[in-house]
Scaffold this active site. Structure first.
Site, PDB file in Angstrom:
ATOM      1  N   CYS A 111      44.046   9.543  37.953  1.00 19.01           N
ATOM      2  CA  CYS A 111      43.021  10.512  37.581  1.00 19.01           C
ATOM      3  C   CYS A 111      43.191  10.945  36.121  1.00 19.01           C
ATOM      4  CB  CYS A 111      43.038  11.769  38.442  1.00 19.01           C
ATOM      5  SG  CYS A 111      42.855  11.477  40.184  1.00 19.01           S
ATOM      6  N   ASN A 159      45.014  16.321  38.389  1.00 17.93           N
ATOM      7  CA  ASN A 159      45.660  15.012  38.397  1.00 17.93           C
ATOM      8  C   ASN A 159      47.034  15.196  39.023  1.00 17.93           C
ATOM      9  OD1 ASN A 159      46.697  12.443  37.843  1.00 17.93           O
ATOM     10  ND2 ASN A 159      47.372  13.050  35.795  1.00 17.93           N
ATOM     11  N   GLU A 184      54.999 -12.599  37.125  1.00 16.09           N
ATOM     12  CA  GLU A 184      54.025 -11.871  36.313  1.00 16.09           C
ATOM     13  C   GLU A 184      52.681 -12.614  36.310  1.00 16.09           C
ATOM     14  OE1 GLU A 184      53.697  -9.088  35.312  1.00 16.09           O
ATOM     15  OE2 GLU A 184      52.306  -9.084  33.636  1.00 16.09           O
ATOM     16  N   GLU A 188      45.484  -9.451  40.362  1.00 13.23           N
ATOM     17  CA  GLU A 188      44.918  -8.112  40.151  1.00 13.23           C
ATOM     18  C   GLU A 188      43.573  -8.136  39.461  1.00 13.23           C
ATOM     19  OE1 GLU A 188      47.063  -5.328  37.671  1.00 13.23           O
ATOM     20  OE2 GLU A 188      47.850  -6.935  36.442  1.00 13.23           O
ATOM     21  N   HIS A 228      61.336 -24.690  51.500  1.00 12.84           N
ATOM     22  CA  HIS A 228      62.002 -24.063  52.644  1.00 12.84           C
ATOM     23  C   HIS A 228      61.018 -23.318  53.539  1.00 12.84           C
ATOM     24  CE1 HIS A 228      65.936 -25.270  51.279  1.00 12.84           C
ATOM     25  NE2 HIS A 228      65.576 -24.900  50.058  1.00 12.84           N
ATOM     26  N   LYS A 247      45.371   2.833  35.764  1.00 11.97           N
ATOM     27  CA  LYS A 247      46.344   2.469  34.740  1.00 11.97           C
ATOM     28  C   LYS A 247      47.649   3.219  34.892  1.00 11.97           C
ATOM     29  CE  LYS A 247      47.507   0.444  30.881  1.00 11.97           C
ATOM     30  NZ  LYS A 247      47.860  -0.976  31.034  1.00 11.97           N
TER      31      LYS A 247
HETATM   32  C1  F6R Z   1      50.001  -4.736  36.176  1.00 15.13           C
HETATM   33  C2  F6R Z   1      50.374  -3.396  35.733  1.00 15.13           C
HETATM   34  C3  F6R Z   1      51.231  -2.580  36.627  1.00 15.13           C
HETATM   35  C4  F6R Z   1      52.183  -1.709  35.805  1.00 15.13           C
HETATM   36  C5  F6R Z   1      52.939  -0.755  36.739  1.00 15.13           C
HETATM   37  C6  F6R Z   1      53.924   0.094  35.971  1.00 15.13           C
HETATM   38  O1  F6R Z   1      49.219  -5.387  35.205  1.00 15.13           O
HETATM   39  O2  F6R Z   1      49.979  -2.953  34.682  1.00 15.13           O
HETATM   40  O3  F6R Z   1      51.912  -3.363  37.551  1.00 15.13           O
HETATM   41  O4  F6R Z   1      53.075  -2.533  35.121  1.00 15.13           O
HETATM   42  O5  F6R Z   1      52.022   0.068  37.393  1.00 15.13           O
HETATM   43  O6  F6R Z   1      53.273   0.875  35.028  1.00 15.13           O
HETATM   44  P1  F6R Z   1      54.060   1.529  33.834  1.00 15.13           P
HETATM   45  O7  F6R Z   1      54.574   0.431  32.958  1.00 15.13           O
HETATM   46  O8  F6R Z   1      53.058   2.388  33.147  1.00 15.13           O
HETATM   47  O9  F6R Z   1      55.192   2.315  34.431  1.00 15.13           O
END
Ligand code: F6R
Length: 610
Positions: free
Chosen positions: A2, A99, A483, A490, A506, A605
């Site tokens: 949020c 938030n 990764e 995602e 396996h 994010k």
């Molecule tokens: C994937 C992604 C997430 C973040 C995770 C940690 O592309 O961005 O997996 O890496 O949520 O976030 P931070 O680095 O902000 O702690």
């Protein structure tokens, strides 16, 4: 999760809310809303959906002549995405945006319901509004009621609050969740982060835990938990409005992939001294500190944890320091036994991830030295860690991290080099070769990979026809595969699994059938032969293999296969080149599928809930 924003001043508050919220959307985009004072009355307009939906609603229900407002963009936790669960929430004289998470909201809700409060939504936020309103009904004092209610709430929160009868005033408080106070030419602001306020001002103050703010058009006052009032100590951000805009790219993710060469240079160069050696003195970390480190525990989430897996290889292979990596949400509940001389390294782009923060606090409570690798400055994780190293990637707006991860990996490489050098595992010449490679070869290799858009596009054209994809690799390449799989999943919503190349046989190889796409990463010379055998295993079962592989292969790859060749100017260059390729492949795939690349469904994010 949020995003919240607030403003009071001489200008029209509504355009400011809309602009700020459009930047904050990366924090969550399930619903959006504003509350604004209009002729001394608070008017709320909110809806499920994104900023465009709110714009439409405001055309039907315009708010005129408001100079004081709060706004919110939501990542749903308590109660699904809907109009009624959208913020702001109003109870009595209190209207607020939130938030965070109120952990004891059920108990609070029950006791407030007993007092006659009828709740309209399923949110913990409405409970907070009711609680503050309840306290306000008794004290008649906004600040006192916020303080009293905060004491009763467990969990994390940042609130922006309007009180009926207090025209032109925005109140705010934070605990656990981030909140910035800012001063512009025409008024005062609060926001979850500074990027939302860059169109208006550069002067900010990062609120500390439990500080309450009272903003009026004439100024901002901070009230400490003991009631003392202090003036904020303003700082000036170096970020620019352009740094939070797309700059001609179709998506933030693409822009951020392209920013990686510069971001690596910015992250690495301050840590190289005049002799070309790794040196973290500018971060307040002297060489002697590295000598005290006998083992390392890396803790992070998602991609940051994957960067930690890259770090693990380097710290063990190069620096010979026993290292392990934990998922932050697991770490607290099954903490490893850490011997004397351990260092906990937490990694977080946002600096606010709740699980990572909790792990950091656990380590500190247990007397273990902590070091944070963080991108967003002045964030909670950066502030609370004993030592911090910033990654200088600049604001990362796309939800899927690219340059954040890339700079985390480059800083970990520098840390491994610093430890290896100070403990005598590598000599000056070897240490200089590493710093030079990170500073020169890596940016050049990434640049080179950025020119291969057509190749990634071709690979993506095939991937979009499949529901399941595999990435395979060994060692460092297994870490990169994890990764790679996360990136593809995602943003394109195609199921993708990362497998250690030797492990597939396996069990999981039974999923490989004619046409199954398998992308094999091979950056390590020593593992080439073994990985080749694993590629043969899947190829003979009909898999469509894409090779992301060193350009110095002893035997040329099968012409029938898609091949992305990686520059081999140095070990680091090859790894970062592979990283760029897997990011770009995910991007092109999501683009072809018409996905919302910068705002993938269900995500946000900054994950400030546990
Ligand atoms: C994937 C992604 C997430 C973040 C995770 C940690 O592309 O961005 O997996 O890496 O949520 O976030 P931070 O680095 O902000 O702690």
């Amino acid at each position: 999760m949020c995003g919240i924003i607030g403003y009071t001043g001489t200008a029209n508050a509504i355009p400011k809310m809309m602009k700020g919220l459009s930047v904050l959307e990366y924090r969550g985009y399930d619903s959006v809303g504003i509350a604004a004072q209009e002729n001394s009355k608070t008017k709320i307009v909110k809806c499920k959906g994104r900023i465009g939906a709110l714009e439409e609603k405001l055309r039907d229900q315009p708010i005129e002549g408001s100079h004081c407002a709060i706004g919110h963009t939501r990542w749903a936790t308590h109660g699904g995405p809907s109009d009624k669960n959208a913020h702001p929430h109003r109870v009595g004289a209190v209207t607020l945006v939130h938030n965070g998470i109120i952990e004891n909201y059920k108990d609070l809700r029950a006791s407030l319901a007993e007092k006659g409060v009828i709740f309209q939504s399923e949110t913990d936020t409405e409970v907070a509004a009711a609680l503050i309103n309840d306290c306000f009904a008794q004290s008649g004092d906004p600040v006192a009621s916020i303080r009293e209610a905060s004491e009763k709430m467990k969990g994390a929160f940042a609130f922006g609050i309007l009180f009926e009868g207090y025209p032109g005033e925005v109140f705010a408080v934070r605990r656990g969740s981030p909140l910035i106070l800012a001063r512009g030419k025409d008024g005062y602001y609060i926001a979850s982060d500074m990027t939302a306020l860059l169109p208006f001002t550069k002067e900010y103050y990062a609120l500390k835990e439990n500080q309450i703010v009272r903003l009026s058009p004439g100024g901002g006052r901070i009230v400490l938990s003991d009631g003392t009032k202090i003036a904020p100590q303003w700082e000036t951000t170096t970020m620019t409005p352009e740094s939070a805009q797309k700059g001609g790219y179709s998506h933030f993710m693409l822009k951020e992939i392209h920013e990686q060469p510069g971001a690596v240079v910015k992250s690495v160069s301050p840590r190289i001294n005049a002799d070309g050696l790794p040196d973290f003195s500018s971060d307040g970390i002297e060489p002697a500190f590295w000598q005290t480190v006998k083992s390392i525990q890396i803790v992070a989430c998602g991609s940051a944890m994957h960067a930690g897996l890259v770090g693990l290889r380097l710290l063990e292979d190069l620096a010979k320091v026993p290292t392990s990596v934990s998922i932050a949400s697991e770490f607290r509940y099954h903490p490893p036994i850490l011997p004397e001389g351990s260092l906990v390294i937490v990694i977080s782009q946002s600096g606010e991830t709740a699980d990572t923060l909790a792990a950091l606090r656990y380590a500190k409570e247990n007397g273990i030295p902590t070091l944070a690798i963080v991108n967003a400055v002045e964030t909670t994780i950066a502030r609370e860690a004993d030592r911090r190293i910033y990654t200088f990637a600049g604001p990362e707006i796309a939800v899927a991290t690219t340059k954040g991860y890339c700079t985390q990996a480059s800083v970990l490489w520098m840390i491994a080099a610093a430890i290896a050098h100070t403990t005598g595992r590598i000599d000056d010449a070897q240490a200089k070769a590493i710093t030079r490679s990170l500073l020169c070869d890596v940016p050049a290799a990434i640049e080179q990979m950025l020119t291969l858009e057509n190749r990634y596009h071709k690979i993506a054209r095939n991937l979009i026809n499949h529901e399941h994809v595999f990435y395979i690799g060994r060692g460092m390449d297994y870490a990169l595969s994890m990764e790679a799989a996360l990136k593809l999943k995602e943003i394109s919503y195609i199921h993708c699994e990362a497998y250690a190349a030797g492990e597939l046989k396996h069990g999981t190889i039974s999923l490989v059938e004619p046409g199954t796409p398998v992308l094999a990463i091979c950056t390590e010379q020593a593992l080439l032969e073994k990985t080749e055998s694993n590629i043969r295993e899947v190829r003979s079962r009909g898999a469509q293999v894409t090779l992301i592989v060193r350009d110095d292969l002893p035997t040329p790859p099968d012409p029938a296969e898609e091949v992305i060749l990686l520059p081999t100017s140095s070990e680091a260059a090859t790894v970062f080149a592979a990283l760029t390729a897997i990011q770009y492949i995910a991007y092109e795939t999501a683009l072809l599928l018409g996905c919302d690349i910068d705002r993938p469904r269900n995500l946000a994010k900054s994950v400030t809930v546990e």
